[in-house]
Motif scaffolding. Structure first.
Motif, PDB file in Angstrom:
ATOM      1  N   MET A   1     -39.666 -27.441 -48.338  1.00  0.00           N
ATOM      2  CA  MET A   1     -40.574 -27.064 -49.408  1.00  0.00           C
ATOM      3  C   MET A   1     -41.070 -28.334 -50.123  1.00  0.00           C
ATOM      4  SD  MET A   1     -39.801 -24.809 -52.861  1.00  0.00           S
ATOM      5  CE  MET A   1     -39.436 -23.346 -51.902  1.00  0.00           C
ATOM      6  N   PRO A   2     -42.401 -28.481 -50.301  1.00  0.00           N
ATOM      7  CA  PRO A   2     -42.904 -29.666 -50.999  1.00  0.00           C
ATOM      8  C   PRO A   2     -42.477 -29.661 -52.462  1.00  0.00           C
ATOM      9  CG  PRO A   2     -44.672 -28.062 -50.640  1.00  0.00           C
ATOM     10  CD  PRO A   2     -43.480 -27.565 -49.881  1.00  0.00           C
ATOM     11  N   MET A   3     -42.244 -30.846 -53.018  1.00  0.00           N
ATOM     12  CA  MET A   3     -41.848 -30.953 -54.419  1.00  0.00           C
ATOM     13  C   MET A   3     -43.056 -30.723 -55.314  1.00  0.00           C
ATOM     14  SD  MET A   3     -38.662 -31.399 -54.350  1.00  0.00           S
ATOM     15  CE  MET A   3     -38.122 -32.077 -55.914  1.00  0.00           C
ATOM     16  N   PRO A   4     -42.840 -30.122 -56.492  1.00  0.00           N
ATOM     17  CA  PRO A   4     -43.954 -29.886 -57.417  1.00  0.00           C
ATOM     18  C   PRO A   4     -44.658 -31.189 -57.796  1.00  0.00           C
ATOM     19  CG  PRO A   4     -41.975 -28.711 -58.112  1.00  0.00           C
ATOM     20  CD  PRO A   4     -41.553 -29.613 -57.005  1.00  0.00           C
ATOM     21  N   ARG A   5     -45.964 -31.102 -57.935  1.00  0.00           N
ATOM     22  CA  ARG A   5     -46.773 -32.257 -58.316  1.00  0.00           C
ATOM     23  C   ARG A   5     -46.839 -32.351 -59.839  1.00  0.00           C
ATOM     24  NH1 ARG A   5     -51.479 -29.858 -54.730  1.00  0.00           N
ATOM     25  NH2 ARG A   5     -50.568 -28.071 -55.824  1.00  0.00           N
ATOM     26  N   ILE A   6     -46.687 -33.563 -60.366  1.00  0.00           N
ATOM     27  CA  ILE A   6     -46.511 -33.790 -61.797  1.00  0.00           C
ATOM     28  C   ILE A   6     -47.813 -34.249 -62.449  1.00  0.00           C
ATOM     29  CG2 ILE A   6     -45.320 -35.223 -63.520  1.00  0.00           C
ATOM     30  CD1 ILE A   6     -43.433 -33.298 -62.237  1.00  0.00           C
ATOM     31  N   GLY A   7     -48.101 -33.663 -63.600  1.00  0.00           N
ATOM     32  CA  GLY A   7     -49.171 -34.142 -64.473  1.00  0.00           C
ATOM     33  C   GLY A   7     -48.605 -34.380 -65.864  1.00  0.00           C
ATOM     34  N   VAL A   8     -49.205 -35.277 -66.613  1.00  0.00           N
ATOM     35  CA  VAL A   8     -48.713 -35.643 -67.935  1.00  0.00           C
ATOM     36  C   VAL A   8     -49.863 -35.580 -68.938  1.00  0.00           C
ATOM     37  CG1 VAL A   8     -47.600 -37.426 -69.338  1.00  0.00           C
ATOM     38  CG2 VAL A   8     -47.003 -37.185 -66.913  1.00  0.00           C
ATOM     39  N   VAL A   9     -49.569 -35.008 -70.113  1.00  0.00           N
ATOM     40  CA  VAL A   9     -50.526 -34.987 -71.215  1.00  0.00           C
ATOM     41  C   VAL A   9     -49.888 -35.664 -72.423  1.00  0.00           C
ATOM     42  CG1 VAL A   9     -51.823 -33.550 -72.842  1.00  0.00           C
ATOM     43  CG2 VAL A   9     -51.674 -32.884 -70.427  1.00  0.00           C
ATOM     44  N   ILE A  10     -50.605 -36.605 -73.006  1.00  0.00           N
ATOM     45  CA  ILE A  10     -50.193 -37.268 -74.233  1.00  0.00           C
ATOM     46  C   ILE A  10     -51.359 -37.179 -75.214  1.00  0.00           C
ATOM     47  CG2 ILE A  10     -49.449 -39.445 -75.296  1.00  0.00           C
ATOM     48  CD1 ILE A  10     -48.460 -40.262 -72.452  1.00  0.00           C
ATOM     49  N   VAL A  11     -51.084 -36.745 -76.431  1.00  0.00           N
ATOM     50  CA  VAL A  11     -52.105 -36.670 -77.469  1.00  0.00           C
ATOM     51  C   VAL A  11     -51.777 -37.705 -78.540  1.00  0.00           C
ATOM     52  CG1 VAL A  11     -53.201 -35.214 -79.228  1.00  0.00           C
ATOM     53  CG2 VAL A  11     -52.520 -34.219 -77.033  1.00  0.00           C
ATOM     54  N   THR A  12     -52.783 -38.437 -78.976  1.00  0.00           N
ATOM     55  CA  THR A  12     -52.561 -39.464 -79.985  1.00  0.00           C
ATOM     56  C   THR A  12     -53.698 -39.447 -80.999  1.00  0.00           C
ATOM     57  OG1 THR A  12     -52.151 -41.824 -80.350  1.00  0.00           O
ATOM     58  CG2 THR A  12     -53.753 -41.243 -78.652  1.00  0.00           C
ATOM     59  N   MET A  13     -53.392 -39.902 -82.206  1.00  0.00           N
ATOM     60  CA  MET A  13     -54.417 -40.122 -83.219  1.00  0.00           C
ATOM     61  C   MET A  13     -54.677 -41.615 -83.412  1.00  0.00           C
ATOM     62  SD  MET A  13     -53.638 -37.183 -86.085  1.00  0.00           S
ATOM     63  CE  MET A  13     -55.150 -37.600 -86.974  1.00  0.00           C
ATOM     64  N   GLY A  14     -54.085 -42.426 -82.555  1.00  0.00           N
ATOM     65  CA  GLY A  14     -54.331 -43.854 -82.602  1.00  0.00           C
ATOM     66  C   GLY A  14     -53.598 -44.591 -83.701  1.00  0.00           C
ATOM     67  N   THR A  15     -52.636 -43.933 -84.323  1.00  0.00           N
ATOM     68  CA  THR A  15     -51.930 -44.543 -85.461  1.00  0.00           C
ATOM     69  C   THR A  15     -50.628 -45.219 -85.060  1.00  0.00           C
ATOM     70  OG1 THR A  15     -50.876 -42.402 -85.909  1.00  0.00           O
ATOM     71  CG2 THR A  15     -52.915 -42.902 -87.101  1.00  0.00           C
ATOM     72  N   ARG A  16     -50.222 -45.084 -83.770  1.00  0.00           N
ATOM     73  CA  ARG A  16     -48.957 -45.676 -83.320  1.00  0.00           C
ATOM     74  C   ARG A  16     -49.182 -46.433 -82.013  1.00  0.00           C
ATOM     75  NH1 ARG A  16     -46.260 -40.331 -85.566  1.00  0.00           N
ATOM     76  NH2 ARG A  16     -47.187 -39.268 -83.796  1.00  0.00           N
ATOM     77  N   PRO A  17     -49.975 -47.499 -82.052  1.00  0.00           N
ATOM     78  CA  PRO A  17     -50.360 -48.174 -80.804  1.00  0.00           C
ATOM     79  C   PRO A  17     -49.185 -48.774 -80.048  1.00  0.00           C
ATOM     80  CG  PRO A  17     -51.057 -49.446 -82.733  1.00  0.00           C
ATOM     81  CD  PRO A  17     -50.615 -48.107 -83.229  1.00  0.00           C
ATOM     82  N   ARG A  18     -48.212 -49.357 -80.754  1.00  0.00           N
ATOM     83  CA  ARG A  18     -47.084 -49.966 -80.053  1.00  0.00           C
ATOM     84  C   ARG A  18     -46.227 -48.912 -79.362  1.00  0.00           C
ATOM     85  NH1 ARG A  18     -44.192 -54.381 -83.816  1.00  0.00           N
ATOM     86  NH2 ARG A  18     -45.624 -53.477 -85.312  1.00  0.00           N
ATOM     87  N   GLU A  19     -45.961 -47.822 -80.091  1.00  0.00           N
ATOM     88  CA  GLU A  19     -45.160 -46.740 -79.512  1.00  0.00           C
ATOM     89  C   GLU A  19     -45.870 -46.112 -78.318  1.00  0.00           C
ATOM     90  OE1 GLU A  19     -45.859 -47.187 -82.643  1.00  0.00           O
ATOM     91  OE2 GLU A  19     -44.121 -46.831 -83.952  1.00  0.00           O
ATOM     92  N   LEU A  20     -47.189 -45.938 -78.435  1.00  0.00           N
ATOM     93  CA  LEU A  20     -47.955 -45.353 -77.334  1.00  0.00           C
ATOM     94  C   LEU A  20     -47.918 -46.259 -76.103  1.00  0.00           C
ATOM     95  CD1 LEU A  20     -49.869 -43.260 -76.128  1.00  0.00           C
ATOM     96  CD2 LEU A  20     -51.766 -44.478 -77.239  1.00  0.00           C
ATOM     97  N   GLU A  21     -48.045 -47.540 -76.309  1.00  0.00           N
ATOM     98  CA  GLU A  21     -47.975 -48.488 -75.187  1.00  0.00           C
ATOM     99  C   GLU A  21     -46.625 -48.401 -74.477  1.00  0.00           C
ATOM    100  OE1 GLU A  21     -48.477 -53.301 -74.300  1.00  0.00           O
ATOM    101  OE2 GLU A  21     -48.519 -52.542 -76.355  1.00  0.00           O
ATOM    102  N   ALA A  22     -45.543 -48.307 -75.267  1.00  0.00           N
ATOM    103  CA  ALA A  22     -44.202 -48.204 -74.671  1.00  0.00           C
ATOM    104  C   ALA A  22     -44.047 -46.888 -73.913  1.00  0.00           C
ATOM    105  CB  ALA A  22     -43.143 -48.329 -75.762  1.00  0.00           C
ATOM    106  N   LEU A  23     -44.579 -45.801 -74.470  1.00  0.00           N
ATOM    107  CA  LEU A  23     -44.484 -44.510 -73.788  1.00  0.00           C
ATOM    108  C   LEU A  23     -45.236 -44.549 -72.464  1.00  0.00           C
ATOM    109  CD1 LEU A  23     -43.815 -41.489 -73.582  1.00  0.00           C
ATOM    110  CD2 LEU A  23     -45.873 -41.036 -74.953  1.00  0.00           C
ATOM    111  N   LEU A  24     -46.448 -45.071 -72.458  1.00  0.00           N
ATOM    112  CA  LEU A  24     -47.231 -45.145 -71.227  1.00  0.00           C
ATOM    113  C   LEU A  24     -46.509 -45.982 -70.173  1.00  0.00           C
ATOM    114  CD1 LEU A  24     -50.784 -45.555 -72.769  1.00  0.00           C
ATOM    115  CD2 LEU A  24     -49.974 -43.595 -71.433  1.00  0.00           C
ATOM    116  N   ALA A  25     -45.847 -47.050 -70.619  1.00  0.00           N
ATOM    117  CA  ALA A  25     -45.077 -47.880 -69.677  1.00  0.00           C
ATOM    118  C   ALA A  25     -43.902 -47.105 -69.108  1.00  0.00           C
ATOM    119  CB  ALA A  25     -44.599 -49.145 -70.383  1.00  0.00           C
ATOM    120  N   SER A  26     -43.245 -46.273 -69.950  1.00  0.00           N
ATOM    121  CA  SER A  26     -42.102 -45.487 -69.465  1.00  0.00           C
ATOM    122  C   SER A  26     -42.547 -44.400 -68.493  1.00  0.00           C
ATOM    123  CB  SER A  26     -41.335 -44.883 -70.641  1.00  0.00           C
ATOM    124  OG  SER A  26     -42.012 -43.794 -71.235  1.00  0.00           O
ATOM    125  N   VAL A  27     -43.764 -43.893 -68.665  1.00  0.00           N
ATOM    126  CA  VAL A  27     -44.323 -42.927 -67.710  1.00  0.00           C
ATOM    127  C   VAL A  27     -44.625 -43.623 -66.387  1.00  0.00           C
ATOM    128  CG1 VAL A  27     -46.352 -41.495 -67.224  1.00  0.00           C
ATOM    129  CG2 VAL A  27     -45.227 -41.345 -69.458  1.00  0.00           C
TER     130      VAL A  27
END
Length: 291
Positions: A1-27
């Motif tokens: 059985m093929p493994m499920p295909r993954i999609g990711v959604v992240i919503v931001t208001m642009g107020t946490r640029p450093r945290e967002l950069e780290a999250l995108l790197a962890s993804v």
């Protein structure tokens, strides 16, 4: 059985640029890559964000559920995603096998609709309010539950096609309950998996100016939309009592009552109450829908 295909959604208001950069790197460092990553800017152009993700800048702030719906709609319409992750922009995936472990869980159970992650701060501490059950003494207790945290979870895309997306009109607060109750009513399972962790700073939901008003209004809307008629007054009475006991702010209390009245008077959307068998299921799982 093929493994499920993954999609990711992240919503931001642009107020946490450093945290967002780290999250995108962890993804990006996950040992099984996501097929699609969508970054939605709630009232932010995203021009300062460097990423391979699909960027969707919105001119207006559509709130948490409205912004997430934009990303989820893109994943759903693409037709090549089986599991959708949603992650807070100040969260962080501290392990690199999260996608693979979630894939395995969904592949093993076709009726699994939602996996809720354990949220923990940078010291590994999980607050009681982050544990999706009434008996919140043990954050490591795995099992089926009736709720999940909006900041870190994964959805079955077949489930979303059946139940529909977030209630965008809620804007902020209790949108998770509305979606969880619809999922349970449609026969899907919600699993709390504490071994999958989203690191998240300790914050208070009351930091948002609209917290008290929207919390009260949306709780009333939730009851009017999803509960059998006999349970609506019991649910609202319980939460009025709990709020009066817990509230320490006169300003907050006034805002809460304003929201409660607004929730009683304003249109709440279509009414589709849960079945009584769903009420019994939620009760067996430890959280009857009056709490």
């Amino acid at each position: 059985m093929p493994m499920p295909r993954i999609g990711v959604v992240i919503v931001t208001m642009g107020t946490r640029p450093r945290e967002l950069e780290a999250l995108l790197a962890s993804v990006a460092k996950q040992d099984f890559p996501a097929a699609r990553v969508v970054l939605v800017g709630n009232a932010t152009p995203l021009t300062e964000v460097t990423t391979d993700a699909t960027k969707v800048p919105l001119e207006e702030n559509r709130g948490c559920p409205g912004g997430r719906n934009v990303g989820l709609s893109m994943l759903r319409d693409a037709g090549d995603i089986d599991v959708a992750f949603e992650l807070d922009d100040d969260g962080l995936l501290i392990a690199d096998d999260v996608f693979r472990r979630v894939q395995q869980l969904f592949a093993a159970d076709s009726k699994l609709g939602v996996i809720g992650f354990r949220v923990a701060d940078e010291h590994g501490h999980t607050e009681r309010r982050w544990i999706p059950r009434l008996r919140a003494d043990d954050p490591m207790r795995r099992g089926l539950v009736t709720a999940f945290l909006g900041g870190g979870h994964a959805f079955s895309m077949p489930m979303l096609r059946q139940t529909g997306l977030w209630p965008a009109e809620f804007f902020f607060g209790h949108e998770e309950s509305d979606l969880a109750w619809r999922a349970l009513n449609a026969g899907w399972k919600i699993l709390y998996e504490p071994e999958i962790v989203l690191q998240h700073p300790r914050t208070s939901p009351a930091r948002h100016a609209v917290h008290y008003r929207y919390t009260a209004r949306n709780r009333v809307w939730l009851a009017r939309r999803r509960l059998p008629a006999p349970l609506i007054p019991a649910y609202l009475a319980v939460w009025i009592l709990l709020t009066m006991v817990r509230m320490r702010s006169l300003t907050g209390l006034k805002a809460w009552w304003g929201g409660f009245i607004d929730g009683m008077r304003s249109p709440c959307g279509s009414r589709e109450p849960m079945k009584w068998r769903t009420v019994r299921l939620m009760t067996r799982l430890g959280r009857p829908p009056i709490l």
